[in-house]
Motif scaffolding. Structure first.
Motif, PDB file in Angstrom:
ATOM      1  N   ARG A   1       0.815  -1.215   0.000  1.00 33.94           N
ATOM      2  CA  ARG A   1       0.000   0.000   0.000  1.00 33.94           C
ATOM      3  C   ARG A   1       0.849   1.265   0.000  1.00 33.94           C
ATOM      4  O   ARG A   1       0.318   2.373  -0.097  1.00 33.94           O
ATOM      5  CB  ARG A   1      -0.925   0.009   1.217  1.00 33.94           C
ATOM      6  N   LEU A   2       2.135   1.113   0.129  1.00 33.92           N
ATOM      7  CA  LEU A   2       3.023   2.268   0.166  1.00 33.92           C
ATOM      8  C   LEU A   2       3.327   2.739  -1.247  1.00 33.92           C
ATOM      9  O   LEU A   2       3.504   1.936  -2.162  1.00 33.92           O
ATOM     10  CB  LEU A   2       4.333   1.912   0.886  1.00 33.92           C
ATOM     11  N   THR A   3       3.409   4.053  -1.413  1.00 33.75           N
ATOM     12  CA  THR A   3       3.741   4.631  -2.711  1.00 33.75           C
ATOM     13  C   THR A   3       4.844   5.653  -2.539  1.00 33.75           C
ATOM     14  O   THR A   3       5.254   5.980  -1.420  1.00 33.75           O
ATOM     15  CB  THR A   3       2.505   5.332  -3.324  1.00 33.75           C
ATOM     16  N   GLU A   4       5.312   6.186  -3.653  1.00 27.39           N
ATOM     17  CA  GLU A   4       6.350   7.216  -3.595  1.00 27.39           C
ATOM     18  C   GLU A   4       5.849   8.491  -2.943  1.00 27.39           C
ATOM     19  O   GLU A   4       6.635   9.295  -2.455  1.00 27.39           O
ATOM     20  CB  GLU A   4       6.844   7.520  -5.018  1.00 27.39           C
ATOM     21  N   GLU A   5       4.537   8.673  -2.919  1.00 26.13           N
ATOM     22  CA  GLU A   5       3.965   9.876  -2.311  1.00 26.13           C
ATOM     23  C   GLU A   5       3.662   9.689  -0.827  1.00 26.13           C
ATOM     24  O   GLU A   5       3.286  10.652  -0.140  1.00 26.13           O
ATOM     25  CB  GLU A   5       2.666  10.266  -3.030  1.00 26.13           C
ATOM     26  N   SER A   6       3.801   8.468  -0.313  1.00 30.44           N
ATOM     27  CA  SER A   6       3.467   8.207   1.093  1.00 30.44           C
ATOM     28  C   SER A   6       4.391   8.995   2.018  1.00 30.44           C
ATOM     29  O   SER A   6       5.599   9.113   1.778  1.00 30.44           O
ATOM     30  CB  SER A   6       3.598   6.717   1.403  1.00 30.44           C
ATOM     31  N   LEU A   7       3.809   9.541   3.083  1.00 31.93           N
ATOM     32  CA  LEU A   7       4.571  10.248   4.114  1.00 31.93           C
ATOM     33  C   LEU A   7       4.441   9.498   5.429  1.00 31.93           C
ATOM     34  O   LEU A   7       3.372   8.966   5.745  1.00 31.93           O
ATOM     35  CB  LEU A   7       4.043  11.679   4.286  1.00 31.93           C
ATOM     36  N   MET A   8       5.510   9.477   6.190  1.00 31.74           N
ATOM     37  CA  MET A   8       5.498   8.710   7.443  1.00 31.74           C
ATOM     38  C   MET A   8       6.019   9.559   8.599  1.00 31.74           C
ATOM     39  O   MET A   8       6.732  10.553   8.415  1.00 31.74           O
ATOM     40  CB  MET A   8       6.374   7.465   7.314  1.00 31.74           C
ATOM     41  N   LEU A   9       5.645   9.152   9.807  1.00 34.90           N
ATOM     42  CA  LEU A   9       6.248   9.731  11.011  1.00 34.90           C
ATOM     43  C   LEU A   9       7.725   9.367  11.019  1.00 34.90           C
ATOM     44  O   LEU A   9       8.102   8.214  10.798  1.00 34.90           O
ATOM     45  CB  LEU A   9       5.575   9.170  12.266  1.00 34.90           C
ATOM     46  N   SER A  10       8.587  10.347  11.306  1.00 31.61           N
ATOM     47  CA  SER A  10      10.025  10.064  11.236  1.00 31.61           C
ATOM     48  C   SER A  10      10.751  10.231  12.563  1.00 31.61           C
ATOM     49  O   SER A  10      11.978  10.261  12.595  1.00 31.61           O
ATOM     50  CB  SER A  10      10.688  10.941  10.165  1.00 31.61           C
ATOM     51  N   GLY A  11      10.016  10.327  13.699  1.00 29.32           N
ATOM     52  CA  GLY A  11      10.689  10.157  14.977  1.00 29.32           C
ATOM     53  C   GLY A  11      10.769  11.329  15.920  1.00 29.32           C
ATOM     54  O   GLY A  11      11.271  11.187  17.031  1.00 29.32           O
ATOM     55  N   TYR A  12      10.296  12.518  15.514  1.00 30.95           N
ATOM     56  CA  TYR A  12      10.338  13.687  16.400  1.00 30.95           C
ATOM     57  C   TYR A  12       8.925  14.225  16.585  1.00 30.95           C
ATOM     58  O   TYR A  12       8.164  14.379  15.621  1.00 30.95           O
ATOM     59  CB  TYR A  12      11.226  14.793  15.832  1.00 30.95           C
ATOM     60  N   PHE A  13       8.568  14.553  17.854  1.00 28.36           N
ATOM     61  CA  PHE A  13       7.235  15.039  18.177  1.00 28.36           C
ATOM     62  C   PHE A  13       7.346  16.156  19.215  1.00 28.36           C
ATOM     63  O   PHE A  13       8.169  16.079  20.125  1.00 28.36           O
ATOM     64  CB  PHE A  13       6.364  13.916  18.753  1.00 28.36           C
ATOM     65  N   ARG A  14       6.464  17.172  19.066  1.00 27.93           N
ATOM     66  CA  ARG A  14       6.424  18.265  20.036  1.00 27.93           C
ATOM     67  C   ARG A  14       4.961  18.520  20.383  1.00 27.93           C
ATOM     68  O   ARG A  14       4.138  18.789  19.491  1.00 27.93           O
ATOM     69  CB  ARG A  14       7.069  19.520  19.451  1.00 27.93           C
ATOM     70  N   PHE A  15       4.657  18.426  21.674  1.00 28.25           N
ATOM     71  CA  PHE A  15       3.281  18.569  22.140  1.00 28.25           C
ATOM     72  C   PHE A  15       3.186  19.746  23.111  1.00 28.25           C
ATOM     73  O   PHE A  15       3.934  19.807  24.095  1.00 28.25           O
ATOM     74  CB  PHE A  15       2.810  17.297  22.847  1.00 28.25           C
ATOM     75  N   SER A  16       2.241  20.641  22.856  1.00 28.80           N
ATOM     76  CA  SER A  16       2.034  21.769  23.763  1.00 28.80           C
ATOM     77  C   SER A  16       1.183  21.369  24.963  1.00 28.80           C
ATOM     78  O   SER A  16       1.265  21.983  26.023  1.00 28.80           O
ATOM     79  CB  SER A  16       1.351  22.924  23.023  1.00 28.80           C
ATOM     80  N   ASP A  17       0.365  20.311  24.806  1.00 33.38           N
ATOM     81  CA  ASP A  17      -0.581  19.891  25.841  1.00 33.38           C
ATOM     82  C   ASP A  17      -0.322  18.434  26.201  1.00 33.38           C
ATOM     83  O   ASP A  17      -0.939  17.519  25.645  1.00 33.38           O
ATOM     84  CB  ASP A  17      -2.017  20.084  25.328  1.00 33.38           C
ATOM     85  N   THR A  18       0.605  18.222  27.110  1.00 40.82           N
ATOM     86  CA  THR A  18       0.980  16.864  27.475  1.00 40.82           C
ATOM     87  C   THR A  18      -0.157  16.129  28.171  1.00 40.82           C
ATOM     88  O   THR A  18      -0.326  14.912  28.000  1.00 40.82           O
ATOM     89  CB  THR A  18       2.230  16.884  28.389  1.00 40.82           C
ATOM     90  N   ALA A  19      -0.968  16.846  28.931  1.00 39.14           N
ATOM     91  CA  ALA A  19      -2.113  16.215  29.596  1.00 39.14           C
ATOM     92  C   ALA A  19      -3.094  15.672  28.570  1.00 39.14           C
ATOM     93  O   ALA A  19      -3.661  14.575  28.738  1.00 39.14           O
ATOM     94  CB  ALA A  19      -2.798  17.215  30.526  1.00 39.14           C
ATOM     95  N   ALA A  20      -3.290  16.411  27.467  1.00 38.15           N
ATOM     96  CA  ALA A  20      -4.176  15.933  26.406  1.00 38.15           C
ATOM     97  C   ALA A  20      -3.600  14.691  25.735  1.00 38.15           C
ATOM     98  O   ALA A  20      -4.335  13.755  25.387  1.00 38.15           O
ATOM     99  CB  ALA A  20      -4.403  17.038  25.377  1.00 38.15           C
TER     100      ALA A  20
END
Length: 527
Positions: free
Chosen positions: A151-170
């Protein structure tokens, strides 16, 4: 802002076959662990937290390294999912502020001024299970796990390992409501928050065997500038010291066919060598130094040691002209280097101690080494690599073969492929017994008292694998030379003393190299 590096489980079985059972943050990358590279990329942060498996035994050197960086450890059940691991980590960190998350198998460079909520994305290049991202402009609209590569294509985008959350409780609530599935929790968070997907964040994935080697290649290609470049399938080495590189290239060009399977493949036009530079085929294998920093199994190390002995036996069959240069390699070169010592090291006539034991003066030590080399049995010269240490060996796990790079290629300033096999054995010993790679990685650091003459360098006990390696080294022989003979031991001590001027950019390491030479001298020649 707080940062959580998620490394609460172990690398996969395929990777364990090469590196042992370790969490991804402790994958070896060059002379450092991946987590050390991560900390350098992250820069100054309010708090850095690292999750590790609850049953992972961290040795004293690792613990000291992380403590020095201010890293706080969270122990996690390694059988739990990533989402549960993150949930439990947040409970310990606290959910009252923003949070950055970096996957433990990923090396990222965060943007200088990122949005309050963002995550890194990248194009899919391999068929693994990824978290696929759907964008609406720059905003993340949906995130879903994809387990089917078709199901993967050349246009597929993936999570690459970095995340920033303003609302950790959420985020905490999203994890709970998503049955602790990490990707589904991110999807739920993105529905309620304007989360930007940023492709400009550089992210190198070390989490799979294939991506590990491709990321390692990309990192090496980016880090080397004037002396070494990696382009496509070749390594291009050049230097202002043209004579040195010409000697290296001549060695690779001149070794007999029987030794060429053990050496890097030189690329050049026949009859037209380039002065001051050369190229070799890039081999996508780990260095033995990297495997030493990891926890590769005894099965792997038995093959490495067998490969080393096999090469040395083969090299010893080719005798060279004249007399052995052992005295020049071990003593004459050392005496020349002593004049280049930094001023903070003690004078040659000052009495020294290591770990409380007296070892005499530096003059006494050099005299003892010279006496030992002078008494060594005569040997005909044989083919000598000249820098036969872990960092100059690659290991092909699939064919159980060592591949040698960066030979010396010169003795007394003259190009030659010959030298003394005992010097190569000593270089191997300086990695195994001398713990050189641990010193470079700053796992072993010496201390010195106010007088500048009393040194402390403790090698922690309880490291069963490395102690076993030392036993195997001293029990071995190759090319008619025993690894435990006095000349080899003397050469090991000399190596650490003579390399000190070569590390002028790192005074702390110079002090440790000096102390290590004292430690080895006391061990080998002490009363």
């Amino acid at each position: 802002m707080s940062v959580l590096i998620t490394s609460g489980t172990y690398i996969g079985e395929e990777m364990q076959a090469e590196f042992g059972r370790i969490p991804p943050a402790f994958l070896p990358v060059g002379s450092s662990y991946l987590v050390q590279h991560q900390l350098r990329r992250l820069g100054e942060q309010d708090e850095v937290w690292l999750s590790l498996p609850a049953d992972f035994a961290m040795d004293a050197a690792l613990a000291r390294l992380l403590e020095a960086e201010g890293v706080r450890i969270i122990r996690i059940d390694p059988t739990k999912s990533l989402g549960m691991s993150v949930f439990q980590s947040i409970l310990e960190i606290g959910a009252d502020g923003p949070l950055q998350i970096v996957h433990g198998d990923t090396l990222v460079t965060p943007p200088e001024t990122p949005p309050d909520d963002c995550l890194s994305i990248a194009g899919v290049v391999e068929q693994y299970s990824w978290g696929l991202v759907t964008l609406d402009g720059e905003r993340v609209r949906a995130v879903a796990s994809e387990h089917r590569g078709d199901r993967l294509t050349e246009e597929s985008l993936m999570l690459s390992g970095y995340f920033r959350f303003s609302d950790t409780a959420a985020l905490l609530k999203c994890l709970s409501r998503s049955d602790f599935g990490f990707v589904s929790a991110i999807d739920r968070y993105c529905r309620d928050h304007a989360v930007a997907g940023i492709a400009a964040i550089e992210a190198l994935d070390f989490g799979h065997l294939k991506t590990y080697y491709s990321s390692r290649y990309r990192l090496a290609a980016a880090r080397h500038f004037n002396t070494l470049s990696i382009d496509g399938y070749t390594v291009h080495k050049k230097s202002r010291d043209a004579a040195k590189l010409d000697a290296e290239a001549n060695w690779l060009r001149s070794v007999p066919a029987a030794l060429q399977p053990y050496t890097a493949r030189l690329i050049e036009t026949r009859g037209a060598p380039q002065a001051g530079e050369y190229r070799t085929v890039y081999a996508n294998f780990p260095t033995v130094a990297e495997l030493y920093l990891a926890r590769s199994s005894r099965f792997v190390w038995q093959k490495i040691l067998a490969g080393c002995r096999e090469y040395l036996d083969a090299a010893a069959r080719f005798e060279g002209p004249g007399e052995t240069p052992l005295a020049w390699l071990v003593i004459d070169k050392l005496r020349e280097r002593l004049g280049q010592y930094p001023g903070f090291l003690p004078a040659a006539d000052e009495r020294l101690t290591i770990n409380g034991a007296p070892v005499g003066t530096l003059e006494d030590i050099v005299a003892r080494l010279a006496e030992t080399i002078a008494a060594a049995p005569a040997r005909a010269p044989a083919i000598m690599h000249g820098d036969f240490c872990f960092s100059n060996m690659l290991f092909d796990v699939r064919s159980d073969r060592i591949v040698l790079i960066d030979p010396r290629g010169a003795v007394r300033g003259e190009q030659t492929i010959f030298g003394d096999i005992r010097y190569d054995i000593a270089k191997l010993g300086h990695s195994i017994v001398g713990r050189y790679d641990q010193i470079v990685a700053e796992h072993l650091v010496a201390e010195c008292d106010a007088t500048g003459r009393d040194f402390t360098l403790e090698v922690p006990g309880g490291d069963a694998l490395r102690e076993w390696l030392e036993e195997r080294f001293f029990a071995a022989s190759a090319g008619g030379a025993a690894f435990d003979e006095p000349a080899v031991r003397a050469a090991m001590v000399s190596l650490f003393l003579s390399m000190i001027p070569l590390h002028a950019d790192n005074p702390k390491r110079q002090r440790t190299l000096f102390a290590n030479a004292l430690r080895l001298h006391a061990r080998f020649f002490g009363e």
